[in-house]
Design a protein around this motif. Structure first.
Motif, PDB file in Angstrom:
ATOM      1  N   TYR A  28      -5.201  -0.349  -1.059  1.00 21.54           N
ATOM      2  CA  TYR A  28      -4.817   0.360   0.154  1.00 21.54           C
ATOM      3  C   TYR A  28      -3.477  -0.181   0.642  1.00 21.54           C
ATOM      4  O   TYR A  28      -3.401  -1.298   1.187  1.00 21.54           O
ATOM      5  CB  TYR A  28      -5.885   0.205   1.229  1.00 21.54           C
ATOM      6  N   LEU A  29      -2.414   0.599   0.440  1.00 21.99           N
ATOM      7  CA  LEU A  29      -1.054   0.196   0.790  1.00 21.99           C
ATOM      8  C   LEU A  29      -0.446   1.176   1.789  1.00 21.99           C
ATOM      9  O   LEU A  29       0.738   1.518   1.707  1.00 21.99           O
ATOM     10  CB  LEU A  29      -0.187   0.106  -0.471  1.00 21.99           C
ATOM     11  N   ASP A  30      -1.248   1.598   2.756  1.00 26.22           N
ATOM     12  CA  ASP A  30      -0.793   2.523   3.788  1.00 26.22           C
ATOM     13  C   ASP A  30      -1.019   1.916   5.174  1.00 26.22           C
ATOM     14  O   ASP A  30      -1.385   2.592   6.120  1.00 26.22           O
ATOM     15  CB  ASP A  30      -1.524   3.858   3.659  1.00 26.22           C
ATOM     16  N   ASN A  31      -0.770   0.617   5.280  1.00 22.82           N
ATOM     17  CA  ASN A  31      -1.113  -0.115   6.492  1.00 22.82           C
ATOM     18  C   ASN A  31      -0.158   0.119   7.655  1.00 22.82           C
ATOM     19  O   ASN A  31      -0.518  -0.119   8.807  1.00 22.82           O
ATOM     20  CB  ASN A  31      -1.191  -1.607   6.165  1.00 22.82           C
ATOM     21  N   ALA A  32       1.057   0.590   7.367  1.00 21.63           N
ATOM     22  CA  ALA A  32       1.971   0.921   8.462  1.00 21.63           C
ATOM     23  C   ALA A  32       1.479   2.140   9.228  1.00 21.63           C
ATOM     24  O   ALA A  32       1.837   2.346  10.387  1.00 21.63           O
ATOM     25  CB  ALA A  32       3.378   1.170   7.926  1.00 21.63           C
ATOM     26  N   ALA A  33       0.654   2.953   8.576  1.00 22.36           N
ATOM     27  CA  ALA A  33       0.045   4.102   9.257  1.00 22.36           C
ATOM     28  C   ALA A  33      -1.238   3.687   9.956  1.00 22.36           C
ATOM     29  O   ALA A  33      -1.427   3.955  11.148  1.00 22.36           O
ATOM     30  CB  ALA A  33      -0.231   5.230   8.262  1.00 22.36           C
ATOM     31  N   THR A  34      -2.132   3.009   9.233  1.00 23.13           N
ATOM     32  CA  THR A  34      -3.403   2.546   9.806  1.00 23.13           C
ATOM     33  C   THR A  34      -3.953   1.422   8.949  1.00 23.13           C
ATOM     34  O   THR A  34      -4.024   1.557   7.720  1.00 23.13           O
ATOM     35  CB  THR A  34      -4.441   3.694   9.859  1.00 23.13           C
ATOM     36  N   GLY A 355       3.199  10.045  -4.863  1.00 25.61           N
ATOM     37  CA  GLY A 355       2.010   9.647  -4.124  1.00 25.61           C
ATOM     38  C   GLY A 355       0.731  10.182  -4.731  1.00 25.61           C
ATOM     39  O   GLY A 355      -0.297   9.487  -4.769  1.00 25.61           O
ATOM     40  N   THR A 356       0.785  11.423  -5.224  1.00 22.97           N
ATOM     41  CA  THR A 356      -0.400  12.026  -5.843  1.00 22.97           C
ATOM     42  C   THR A 356      -0.781  11.291  -7.119  1.00 22.97           C
ATOM     43  O   THR A 356      -1.972  11.009  -7.368  1.00 22.97           O
ATOM     44  CB  THR A 356      -0.134  13.505  -6.148  1.00 22.97           C
ATOM     45  N   ILE A 363      -4.337   3.963  -5.794  1.00 26.42           N
ATOM     46  CA  ILE A 363      -3.332   3.306  -4.962  1.00 26.42           C
ATOM     47  C   ILE A 363      -2.932   4.241  -3.835  1.00 26.42           C
ATOM     48  O   ILE A 363      -2.403   5.330  -4.074  1.00 26.42           O
ATOM     49  CB  ILE A 363      -2.095   2.916  -5.797  1.00 26.42           C
ATOM     50  N   ALA A 364      -3.179   3.828  -2.598  1.00 22.33           N
ATOM     51  CA  ALA A 364      -2.906   4.653  -1.422  1.00 22.33           C
ATOM     52  C   ALA A 364      -1.566   4.262  -0.815  1.00 22.33           C
ATOM     53  O   ALA A 364      -1.387   3.119  -0.372  1.00 22.33           O
ATOM     54  CB  ALA A 364      -4.019   4.484  -0.391  1.00 22.33           C
ATOM     55  N   VAL A 365      -0.607   5.204  -0.800  1.00 22.16           N
ATOM     56  CA  VAL A 365       0.679   5.003  -0.153  1.00 22.16           C
ATOM     57  C   VAL A 365       0.944   6.188   0.768  1.00 22.16           C
ATOM     58  O   VAL A 365       0.176   7.144   0.813  1.00 22.16           O
ATOM     59  CB  VAL A 365       1.826   4.854  -1.178  1.00 22.16           C
ATOM     60  N   ARG A 366       2.052   6.131   1.499  1.00 25.66           N
ATOM     61  CA  ARG A 366       2.446   7.209   2.396  1.00 25.66           C
ATOM     62  C   ARG A 366       3.723   7.847   1.881  1.00 25.66           C
ATOM     63  O   ARG A 366       4.606   7.147   1.384  1.00 25.66           O
ATOM     64  CB  ARG A 366       2.658   6.648   3.805  1.00 25.66           C
ATOM     65  N   THR A 367       3.829   9.175   1.981  1.00 22.13           N
ATOM     66  CA  THR A 367       5.035   9.866   1.548  1.00 22.13           C
ATOM     67  C   THR A 367       5.523  10.811   2.645  1.00 22.13           C
ATOM     68  O   THR A 367       4.741  11.293   3.451  1.00 22.13           O
ATOM     69  CB  THR A 367       4.785  10.680   0.266  1.00 22.13           C
ATOM     70  N   GLY A 368       6.829  11.065   2.671  1.00 20.56           N
ATOM     71  CA  GLY A 368       7.386  11.995   3.641  1.00 20.56           C
ATOM     72  C   GLY A 368       8.484  11.350   4.469  1.00 20.56           C
ATOM     73  O   GLY A 368       9.156  10.406   4.035  1.00 20.56           O
ATOM     74  N   GLY A 382      16.570  11.526   2.559  1.00 15.02           N
ATOM     75  CA  GLY A 382      15.452  12.455   2.565  1.00 15.02           C
ATOM     76  C   GLY A 382      14.121  11.738   2.617  1.00 15.02           C
ATOM     77  O   GLY A 382      14.034  10.557   2.959  1.00 15.02           O
ATOM     78  N   PRO A 383      13.042  12.435   2.263  1.00 14.44           N
ATOM     79  CA  PRO A 383      11.711  11.817   2.316  1.00 14.44           C
ATOM     80  C   PRO A 383      11.581  10.679   1.307  1.00 14.44           C
ATOM     81  O   PRO A 383      12.280  10.647   0.288  1.00 14.44           O
ATOM     82  CB  PRO A 383      10.770  12.976   1.968  1.00 14.44           C
ATOM     83  N   THR A 384      10.691   9.746   1.601  1.00 11.72           N
ATOM     84  CA  THR A 384      10.517   8.564   0.757  1.00 11.72           C
ATOM     85  C   THR A 384       9.045   8.346   0.432  1.00 11.72           C
ATOM     86  O   THR A 384       8.154   8.965   1.004  1.00 11.72           O
ATOM     87  CB  THR A 384      11.038   7.297   1.463  1.00 11.72           C
ATOM     88  N   THR A 385       8.819   7.423  -0.473  1.00 11.78           N
ATOM     89  CA  THR A 385       7.490   6.869  -0.716  1.00 11.78           C
ATOM     90  C   THR A 385       7.446   5.494  -0.061  1.00 11.78           C
ATOM     91  O   THR A 385       8.373   4.698  -0.230  1.00 11.78           O
ATOM     92  CB  THR A 385       7.210   6.732  -2.216  1.00 11.78           C
ATOM     93  N   ARG A 386       6.391   5.220   0.700  1.00 14.07           N
ATOM     94  CA  ARG A 386       6.297   3.955   1.441  1.00 14.07           C
ATOM     95  C   ARG A 386       5.007   3.229   1.107  1.00 14.07           C
ATOM     96  O   ARG A 386       3.921   3.798   1.208  1.00 14.07           O
ATOM     97  CB  ARG A 386       6.345   4.223   2.942  1.00 14.07           C
ATOM     98  N   ALA A 387       5.149   1.974   0.707  1.00 14.83           N
ATOM     99  CA  ALA A 387       3.999   1.085   0.533  1.00 14.83           C
ATOM    100  C   ALA A 387       4.069   0.031   1.632  1.00 14.83           C
ATOM    101  O   ALA A 387       5.130  -0.556   1.861  1.00 14.83           O
ATOM    102  CB  ALA A 387       4.025   0.421  -0.834  1.00 14.83           C
ATOM    103  N   SER A 388       2.973  -0.200   2.315  1.00 15.40           N
ATOM    104  CA  SER A 388       2.970  -1.149   3.433  1.00 15.40           C
ATOM    105  C   SER A 388       1.779  -2.084   3.298  1.00 15.40           C
ATOM    106  O   SER A 388       0.701  -1.688   2.869  1.00 15.40           O
ATOM    107  CB  SER A 388       2.947  -0.405   4.765  1.00 15.40           C
ATOM    108  N   PHE A 389       1.994  -3.330   3.701  1.00 17.75           N
ATOM    109  CA  PHE A 389       1.092  -4.410   3.341  1.00 17.75           C
ATOM    110  C   PHE A 389       0.391  -5.023   4.549  1.00 17.75           C
ATOM    111  O   PHE A 389       0.922  -5.046   5.656  1.00 17.75           O
ATOM    112  CB  PHE A 389       1.875  -5.489   2.586  1.00 17.75           C
ATOM    113  N   ALA A 390      -0.800  -5.547   4.284  1.00 15.80           N
ATOM    114  CA  ALA A 390      -1.615  -6.204   5.299  1.00 15.80           C
ATOM    115  C   ALA A 390      -2.159  -7.503   4.729  1.00 15.80           C
ATOM    116  O   ALA A 390      -1.962  -7.828   3.547  1.00 15.80           O
ATOM    117  CB  ALA A 390      -2.761  -5.291   5.734  1.00 15.80           C
ATOM    118  N   LEU A 391      -2.879  -8.235   5.551  1.00 16.20           N
ATOM    119  CA  LEU A 391      -3.339  -9.559   5.140  1.00 16.20           C
ATOM    120  C   LEU A 391      -4.306  -9.517   3.971  1.00 16.20           C
ATOM    121  O   LEU A 391      -4.459 -10.506   3.242  1.00 16.20           O
ATOM    122  CB  LEU A 391      -3.958 -10.292   6.330  1.00 16.20           C
TER     123      LEU A 391
END
Length: 413
Positions: A28-34, A355-356, A363-368, A382-391
């Motif tokens: 789960y690499l979508d931590n900047a969203a939730t 992302g798909t 692997i869960a990331v955020r796109t857009g 333009g839009p990007t792919t974003r991976a965000s990290f948590a503990l």
């Protein structure tokens, strides 16, 4: 300390992460969203709901008293977490967006008198902002005749104090900035920027949503009138958040919601409103959410803010190095060492397709555009792919990410 955070015992604290997606272990690499919630937060909320659920402040019965005590104890715990002093107050909201709208509306609504913002006044907003710290100010300007001015980042997405100083004038009434750009990871020198704006006489607003889980701003150390953040980005429940800041600044705000616990008395034609913080908390609050948010703050403190910060920075550096080595990949703000996220674009591949394909590998990331379209337009990417990290993320997951992106680019090209 970074190694400590990779132990299985810590990962096991997050039940929702122990699942497989498309047959693969979830990364789960979508931590900047939730972010996900640890068992301690789930337990705290369940304990409240099963033993103390009642409306607060209005009842003399035992459950109402328990609920009131739990709610106000959560407020006190969170005030300590953000380093609030005697001159500060903390208001519960439904999240950062709600908190920022409360400020922008409260400074532009006439209410019972003259609004703080007037025709010809200026609102400075940084060019790094999430839409939630831009659109409310656009609306406030339209309501009042004020003007929104933008503190633009440089070509690498950095903000500079030398660029803010010429924008500050006697008509500058508000300065709003993020503690961490959710689209690039840039950590601006917000301490210096806030101080400059405050010295010029402006009210200052800090969107701390992206910083609160690992690099928590401390109010007593900042020239900050209003600070907003969300529970769901710091291992707490969705639909919870905070507006904290100087009591004198909060007292300027016209309430956004009227009725319920925010009134002292009401006649057929008039009403008198309660003191802070109740004046800005109209309606039945999310009491279990407040309890959960305080539990999340306690979890962060118990784990160690320094340890979490070092860990997510290490993961980000690992990801920047791995992704930058891939042919045709451009990483945004590679210099942003204090970030917990990495965004990138890849020649010949759309972020949604990347992302798909990553999701097929668990692997869960955020796109857009990440609710920061003006910034990405400014950078011309333009839009990007974003991976965000948590503990709870690991270097093994970063390796999976880089390998999966490499494979996705082979497929898409």
């Amino acid at each position: 300390m970074g190694d400590l955070l990779q132990q299985a015992s810590l990962a096991s604290e997050f039940p929702s992460l122990a699942q497989r997606v498309n047959g693969e272990p979830l990364a789960y690499l979508d931590n900047a969203a939730t972010t996900h919630m640890p068992q301690a937060v789930l337990d705290a909320m369940r304990e409240f709901e099963t033993t103390s659920r009642a409306n607060i402040h209005r009842g003399v019965h035992t459950l109402s008293q328990r609920a009131t005590d739990a709610f106000e104890r959560a407020r006190g715990d969170l005030k300590r977490f953000v380093g609030a002093g005697p001159g500060h107050e903390l208001v519960f909201t439904s999240g950062t967006t709600d908190a920022l709208n409360l400020v922008a509306n409260g400074l532009s609504d006439a209410g019972a008198g003259r609004p703080y913002l007037q025709p010809g006044d200026e609102i400075i907003v940084s060019g790094l902002e999430h839409h939630a710290n831009l659109v409310p100010w656009q609306q406030a300007a339209r309501r009042t005749g004020a003007t929104v001015r933008i503190l633009r980042p440089d070509a690498q997405g950095r903000l500079h104090a030398d660029d803010l100083a010429p924008l500050l004038t006697p008509r500058t009434m508000v300065f709003a900035v993020t503690a961490g750009a959710n689209a690039t990871g840039e950590r601006p020198p917000y301490e210096e920027l806030l101080a400059l704006a405050a010295e010029a006489g402006a009210l200052t607003v800090l969107d701390a949503a992206q910083a609160m889980s690992h690099d928590t701003p401390q109010l007593l150390a900042l020239a900050c009138d209003f600070m907003a953040f969300s529970g769901h980005k710091m291992y707490g429940p969705m639909g919870t958040g905070v507006l904290a800041g100087r009591r004198k600044a909060l007292e300027r705000l016209t309430p956004l919601r009227f009725g319920g616990d925010m009134v002292i008395w009401v006649s057929e034609q008039e009403a008198s409103f309660a003191e802070l913080p109740a004046r800005l908390e109209g309606g039945t609050p999310n009491v279990a959410g407040a309890v959960g948010l305080a539990a999340a703050a306690a979890f962060i403190e118990a784990t160690g803010r320094g340890a979490i910060d070092a860990h997510v920075r290490s993961l980000r550096a690992h990801a920047v190095a791995g992704l930058s080595a891939l042919d045709g990949v451009t990483v945004l703000a590679p210099h942003a060492e204090a970030a917990a996220l990495v965004s990138f674009v890849a020649a010949g591949a759309h972020p949604h397709d990347i992302g798909t394909l990553l999701d097929e590998r668990g692997i869960a990331v955020r796109t857009g555009h990440h609710c920061a379209q003006p910034l990405l337009d400014h950078l011309g990417l333009g839009p990007t792919t974003r991976a965000s990290f948590a503990l709870y993320n690991t270097h093994d997951e970063v390796e999976r990410l880089v390998a999966a992106v490499a494979r996705a680019l082979e497929v898409l090209r």
